[in-house]
Design a protein around this motif. Structure first.
Motif, PDB file in Angstrom:
ATOM      1  N   MET A 198      47.855  36.715 -27.739  1.00 49.71           N
ATOM      2  CA  MET A 198      47.776  38.101 -27.473  1.00 49.71           C
ATOM      3  C   MET A 198      46.446  38.422 -26.568  1.00 49.71           C
ATOM      4  N   LEU A 199      45.511  37.801 -27.036  1.00 45.27           N
ATOM      5  CA  LEU A 199      44.150  38.225 -26.330  1.00 45.27           C
ATOM      6  C   LEU A 199      44.070  37.354 -24.915  1.00 45.27           C
ATOM      7  N   TYR A 200      44.861  36.457 -24.708  1.00 50.58           N
ATOM      8  CA  TYR A 200      45.034  35.931 -23.310  1.00 50.58           C
ATOM      9  C   TYR A 200      45.594  36.859 -22.237  1.00 50.58           C
ATOM     10  N   ILE A 201      46.270  37.907 -22.776  1.00 51.95           N
ATOM     11  CA  ILE A 201      47.011  38.791 -21.916  1.00 51.95           C
ATOM     12  C   ILE A 201      45.820  39.450 -21.060  1.00 51.95           C
ATOM     13  N   ALA A 202      44.782  39.867 -21.992  1.00 51.83           N
ATOM     14  CA  ALA A 202      43.547  40.541 -21.265  1.00 51.83           C
ATOM     15  C   ALA A 202      43.172  39.890 -20.089  1.00 51.83           C
ATOM     16  N   PHE A 203      43.405  38.667 -19.574  1.00 51.67           N
ATOM     17  CA  PHE A 203      42.957  38.034 -18.605  1.00 51.67           C
ATOM     18  C   PHE A 203      44.048  38.454 -17.259  1.00 51.67           C
ATOM     19  N   PRO A 210      38.508  39.661 -17.471  1.00 50.59           N
ATOM     20  CA  PRO A 210      39.194  40.855 -18.393  1.00 50.59           C
ATOM     21  C   PRO A 210      38.367  42.117 -18.604  1.00 50.59           C
ATOM     22  N   GLY A 211      38.844  43.129 -18.697  1.00 46.28           N
ATOM     23  CA  GLY A 211      38.096  44.424 -19.104  1.00 46.28           C
ATOM     24  C   GLY A 211      37.871  44.621 -20.761  1.00 46.28           C
ATOM     25  N   PHE A 212      37.165  45.573 -20.935  1.00 44.43           N
ATOM     26  CA  PHE A 212      36.513  45.603 -22.200  1.00 44.43           C
ATOM     27  C   PHE A 212      37.792  45.648 -23.438  1.00 44.43           C
ATOM     28  N   TRP A 213      38.845  46.608 -23.010  1.00 44.41           N
ATOM     29  CA  TRP A 213      39.832  46.758 -23.702  1.00 44.41           C
ATOM     30  C   TRP A 213      40.962  46.233 -23.271  1.00 44.41           C
ATOM     31  N   LEU A 214      41.717  45.670 -24.473  1.00 45.83           N
ATOM     32  CA  LEU A 214      43.100  45.232 -23.994  1.00 45.83           C
ATOM     33  C   LEU A 214      44.074  46.151 -24.605  1.00 45.83           C
ATOM     34  N   ASN A 215      44.610  46.965 -23.680  1.00 47.87           N
ATOM     35  CA  ASN A 215      45.508  48.393 -23.812  1.00 47.87           C
ATOM     36  C   ASN A 215      46.962  47.995 -23.371  1.00 47.87           C
ATOM     37  N   GLY A 222      51.147  46.100 -15.892  1.00 44.78           N
ATOM     38  CA  GLY A 222      50.470  45.294 -14.918  1.00 44.78           C
ATOM     39  C   GLY A 222      49.398  45.863 -14.100  1.00 44.78           C
ATOM     40  N   ASP A 223      48.852  46.905 -15.038  1.00 45.34           N
ATOM     41  CA  ASP A 223      47.749  47.637 -14.683  1.00 45.34           C
ATOM     42  C   ASP A 223      46.322  47.354 -15.023  1.00 45.34           C
ATOM     43  N   GLN A 224      46.061  46.201 -15.501  1.00 43.58           N
ATOM     44  CA  GLN A 224      44.841  46.030 -16.026  1.00 43.58           C
ATOM     45  C   GLN A 224      43.805  45.491 -15.058  1.00 43.58           C
ATOM     46  N   LYS A 225      42.590  45.946 -15.319  1.00 44.25           N
ATOM     47  CA  LYS A 225      41.615  45.611 -14.327  1.00 44.25           C
ATOM     48  C   LYS A 225      40.287  45.413 -15.057  1.00 44.25           C
ATOM     49  N   ALA A 226      39.538  44.509 -14.516  1.00 43.43           N
ATOM     50  CA  ALA A 226      37.961  44.341 -15.037  1.00 43.43           C
ATOM     51  C   ALA A 226      37.366  45.622 -14.856  1.00 43.43           C
ATOM     52  N   GLY A 227      36.245  45.840 -15.667  1.00 43.80           N
ATOM     53  CA  GLY A 227      35.300  47.093 -15.438  1.00 43.80           C
ATOM     54  C   GLY A 227      34.643  47.025 -14.585  1.00 43.80           C
ATOM     55  N   THR A 228      34.084  48.115 -13.828  1.00 45.06           N
ATOM     56  CA  THR A 228      32.814  48.212 -12.818  1.00 45.06           C
ATOM     57  C   THR A 228      31.594  48.446 -13.517  1.00 45.06           C
ATOM     58  N   ASN A 229      31.414  48.741 -14.759  1.00 46.89           N
ATOM     59  CA  ASN A 229      30.087  48.880 -15.258  1.00 46.89           C
ATOM     60  C   ASN A 229      30.186  48.581 -16.714  1.00 46.89           C
ATOM     61  N   GLU A 230      30.231  47.128 -17.007  1.00 49.31           N
ATOM     62  CA  GLU A 230      30.517  46.762 -18.397  1.00 49.31           C
ATOM     63  C   GLU A 230      29.299  45.895 -18.850  1.00 49.31           C
ATOM     64  N   ALA A 231      29.266  45.689 -20.219  1.00 50.26           N
ATOM     65  CA  ALA A 231      28.129  45.104 -20.776  1.00 50.26           C
ATOM     66  C   ALA A 231      28.216  43.592 -20.340  1.00 50.26           C
ATOM     67  N   SER A 232      27.121  42.755 -19.925  1.00 50.57           N
ATOM     68  CA  SER A 232      27.291  41.771 -19.394  1.00 50.57           C
ATOM     69  C   SER A 232      27.610  40.601 -20.364  1.00 50.57           C
ATOM     70  N   SER A 233      27.550  40.933 -21.603  1.00 52.17           N
ATOM     71  CA  SER A 233      28.007  40.023 -22.692  1.00 52.17           C
ATOM     72  C   SER A 233      29.678  40.017 -22.994  1.00 52.17           C
ATOM     73  N   LEU A 234      30.097  41.224 -22.609  1.00 49.97           N
ATOM     74  CA  LEU A 234      31.369  41.414 -22.956  1.00 49.97           C
ATOM     75  C   LEU A 234      32.442  40.296 -22.839  1.00 49.97           C
ATOM     76  N   TYR A 284      32.394  43.756 -12.827  1.00 51.19           N
ATOM     77  CA  TYR A 284      33.347  42.540 -12.851  1.00 51.19           C
ATOM     78  C   TYR A 284      34.374  42.775 -12.146  1.00 51.19           C
ATOM     79  N   GLN A 285      34.872  44.084 -11.905  1.00 45.42           N
ATOM     80  CA  GLN A 285      35.858  44.028 -10.781  1.00 45.42           C
ATOM     81  C   GLN A 285      35.828  43.743  -9.504  1.00 45.42           C
ATOM     82  N   ASN A 286      34.624  44.222  -9.022  1.00 42.08           N
ATOM     83  CA  ASN A 286      33.965  43.747  -7.667  1.00 42.08           C
ATOM     84  C   ASN A 286      33.390  42.522  -7.694  1.00 42.08           C
ATOM     85  N   GLU A 287      32.914  41.950  -8.572  1.00 38.74           N
ATOM     86  CA  GLU A 287      32.273  40.838  -8.680  1.00 38.74           C
ATOM     87  C   GLU A 287      31.011  41.285  -8.200  1.00 38.74           C
ATOM     88  N   TYR A 288      30.269  42.256  -8.724  1.00 41.80           N
ATOM     89  CA  TYR A 288      28.997  42.551  -8.123  1.00 41.80           C
ATOM     90  C   TYR A 288      27.725  42.693  -9.129  1.00 41.80           C
TER      91      TYR A 288
END
Length: 556
Positions: A198-203, A210-215, A222-234, A284-288
C-alpha cells in the motif's frame, strides 16, 4: 511389587507430561496469529509512472563491522536484571491495560476522557507499535492477542481518505517488521508486506519521489506529486523500514524505492548552503534544495539518524551512508553543537539550529526534546566508524538531556528551550552579568527562554541514555535513567495510565493533556525496561532501532 508400582507411576507421569506438552503445543498453534489479506490487493493498483529497472540489494556477505555494544566485562552484574526494571514493567502493564479497556484497535488512547482516537488512519498505531514491546517484556499471551488483531487489519482505505507516509511507515510498518524479527510469526510478515505494498503506491509520482500524504483519490487518478516545501526528513526516513522489508521478503522493489531518495540526497549535496547537511525543507518535486535553515531537530532529525543505521542494516556494503554521515556529523558538530554556560561548569552539550544568511552562518541555541536522539546517533557513528570524538560527543549530549530533566519541579524537560551558550565546546567561565542581561530570572541560572513548555512522554532522551549505557557499560547512565523515571512517574500519572504535561515549570500537580501517544508504550517504556535489563536482551550488535524504537535484526 513396590518396584512395579513405582515403574507404573513413572510411566503414568511421563505419559501425563507428554499429553500436557501436546496440549500446550496445540494451544500455542491455535493462538498464533492468522494472516487476513486486506480488502484490496495493492499490487494490482494502476501504475502511472513505472519505476524502470529495479536496483537489487547490495550483493555480498556483510562486512565484519566494529562492535557497537561494550564488552560484557564493562557491565556491572550483567546477568541480573536491575530491580528497578519491575517498576517499569508494572507501569507498562497499567498503561497497556488502559489502552485495551478504552481504546483497543484505535490509534491511541485519550487517557483523561477515556476514549480511543484515530489520528493516524485508524489502523491501530498503538497496538502495532506495542507488539515488539510485549515480546521483549515477556508478555507472550498479550502479544499473541494483539498479533491476531494486527494480522487481520484491513489496509484498504484510511478513515480520512489519506495517511501520512512517514508516520505510517515508522509506526505501523516498523512495528510489524520488528514483531516478526522477534517472534518469526509469518502472519506478521505477510501483513507487513500487505502494508508495504500500500505504502509503495506513494512513490508513483513523475520523479518517483513521494509526497507527505498517500491520498487514495490522487493515487487512483495518477495525480500524485512530490511536495515543493516538505520536511527534509519526510522521504529520507523511510529507508530503514523499506530496506528491512526487502531483506525479509526478497523483493528488492521496496529497497529500490527508498534508495532513489538516497541518491537524490547525494545529487543535492552541492546545492546546499551548508555543506554536509541539508536544509529542514526541500523541494522534492523540482529536486531543488533551497532552504537556509539547518537543524538536527523537527523536520530533519531522522534524516541524519538513519545514515549510520542504514550502514549497519546493510552490513556495511554501501559506503554511501558512511560518507553522508561523516559529512553531516562533522558539519553539525562544527556549527550546531554548543556547551551551555552554567555556574557549576557541567561538561554537557546541546544542539541548536543554524541559518545561512548571505555568506554568514547564524547559530541559534534553541534545543528540542526531539533532538535528544543525537546522542545515540553520534555514539553509533563513533562506534561503527571508529571516531572516538563522536562517541564522546554522544555521551555529552546524552548527559545534557538527562540534566535538563532535573531543572524543573516536575522532573521533566520541555519541548523547546534555549540556554546561554559558551563560545567554545571546551567551556567558559560563569558570567553573572551576562546572565542578568540575557538569562531568564524565573528559571535556573544558565537558562534562556522556553518556547514550548510541554512534555508529551517522548522517548528521545531515554533512548540516548540507554544507547550510551549499552555502548560504554557505564553504570552512571542507569542512575540518570532512574532519576528521569522518577520525574516522569511523579508528574504524568493519570487515573488510568499516563498523560502528557502542559507546562513542566509548574509546581505541585501540573495540568495534564488528554494524550498518550503510541510511542509511550512503543519506545519510552521499552528503553526504560531495556536499560534495567541484562545487556544481552536486544544486543546492539544484533539489532538496530528505527526512529520509533522498533528493533530490526542486523545481518551479522
Amino acid at each position: 511389587m513396590l518396584r512395579r508400582r513405582r515403574s507404573r507411576l513413572v510411566n503414568l507421569t511421563f505419559a501425563a507430561l507428554v499429553l500436557l506438552a501436546v496440549f500446550l503445543f496445540l494451544r500455542s498453534r491455535s493462538s498464533r496469529p492468522r494472516y487476513v489479506p486486506s480488502g484490496f490487493d495493492w499490487t494490482q493498483a494502476p501504475v502511472f509512472h513505472p519505476p524502470g529497472p529495479i536496483k537489487p540489494l547490495p550483493d555480498g556477505e556483510p562486512r565484519p563491522l566494529p562492535s557497537v555494544q561494550a564488552p560484557l566485562s564493562a557491565f556491572t552484574n550483567p546477568s541480573e536484571p536491575d530491580p528497578r526494571r519491575d517498576a517499569v514493567l508494572q507501569t507498562f502493564k497499567r498503561s497497556y491495560e488502559a489502552y485495551k479497556t478504552y481504546a483497543w484497535g484505535h490509534d491511541e488512547l485519550a487517557p483523561v476522557t477515556r476514549q480511543g482516537r484515530d489520528p493516524s488512519g485508524g489502523y491501530g498505531a498503538t497496538l502495532m507499535e506495542t507488539l515488539d514491546t510485549l515480546w521483549i517484556m515477556g508478555l507472550k499471551s498479550e502479544f499473541y492477542e494483539a498479533a491476531a488483531f494486527a494480522a487481520a487489519v484491513d489496509f484498504t482505505k484510511p478513515n480520512a481518505g489519506a495517511v501520512g507516509l512517514f508516520e505510517t511507515t515508522v509506526r505501523n510498518l516498523a512495528g510489524l517488521l520488528s514483531a516478526y524479527d522477534l517472534s518469526a510469526e509469518e502472519a506478521l510478515l505477510h501483513k507487513a508486506t500487505d502494508l508495504g505494498n500500500m505504502l509503495y503506491i506513494a512513490f508513483d509520482t513523475p520523479n518517483r519521489l513521494p509526497g507527505f500524504w498517500l491520498n487514495w483519490q490522487e493515487a487512483w487518478k495518477g495525480d500524485q506529486k512530490a511536495g515543493t516545501n516538505e520536511a527534509s526528513s519526510l522521504s529520507t526516513s523511510l529507508c530503514l523500514e523499506f530496506t528491512r522489508l526487502s531483506q525479509l521478503t526478497g523483493d528488492p522493489k521496496y529497497y529500490d524505492a527508498t534508495d532513489r531518495i538516497t541518491r537524490f540526497l547525494e545529487r543535492m549535496k552541492p546545492q546546499s548552503k551548508l555543506q554536509g547537511m541539508w536544509p529542514t525543507t526541500i523541494d522534492y518535486q523540482n529536486e531543488y534544495v533551497w532552504g537556509d535553515t539547518f537543524s538536527l531537530g523537527a523536520g530533519a532529525d531522522s534524516l541524519y539518524e538513519y545514515l549510520p543505521k542504514m550502514f549497519a542494516l546493510l552490513g556495511g556494503l554501501d559506503p554511501t551512508y558512511e560518507t553522508l554521515y561523516r559529512g553531516a556529523a562533522d558539519t553539525a558538530s562544527k556549527f550546531l553543537l554548543f556547551r551551555p554556560m552554567l555556574p557549576d561548569g557541567q561538561d554537557i552539550l546541546f544542539a541548536g539550529d543554524a541559518r545561512v544568511v548571505s555568506d554568514a552562518i547564524e547559530v541559534h541555541p534553541e534545543f528540542q526534546h526531539l533532538t535528544c536522539f543525537a546522542g545515540g546517533m553520534f555514539g553509533l557513528g563513533g562506534k561503527l566508524f571508529g571516531i572516538s570524538e563522536h562517541l564522546d560527543i554522544g555521551e555529552r549530549l546524552a548527559r545534557g538531556c538527562a540534566w535538563a530533566y532535573t531543572q524543573f519541579p516536575t522532573g521533566l524537560m520541555p519541548e523547546r528551550f534555549t540556554l546561554l551558550p559558551c563560545g567554545s565546546r571546551s567551556g567558559c567561565a560563569w558570567d553573572e552579568n551576562r546572565w542578568l542581561q540575557e538569562g531568564n530570572k524565573k528559571l535556573n541560572k544558565g537558562w534562556g527562554y522556553i518556547r514550548d513548555s510541554r512534555y508529551n512522554l517522548r522517548p528521545e532522551a531515554i533512548e540516548s541514555v540507554f544507547l550510551l549505557y549499552r555502548m560504554t557499560g557505564k553504570e552512571e547512565y542507569r542512575d540518570l535513567a532512574w532519576e528521569m523515571w522518577q520525574g516522569i512517574m511523579k508528574s504524568t500519572r493519570s487515573d488510568i495510565a499516563h498523560c502528557g504535561i502542559r507546562d513542566v515549570t509548574e509546581s505541585g500537580k501540573p495540568a495534564k493533556s488528554d494524550d498518550m501517544e503510541s510511542f509511550w508504550l512503543a519506545a519510552t517504556l521499552k528503553y526504560f525496561y531495556l536499560i534495567f535489563s541484562p545487556p544481552d536482551l536486544i544486543h546492539l550488535d544484533e539489532f538496530v532501532f528505527n526512529t520509533r524504537g522498533h528493533p530490526f535484526r542486523r545481518p551479522v
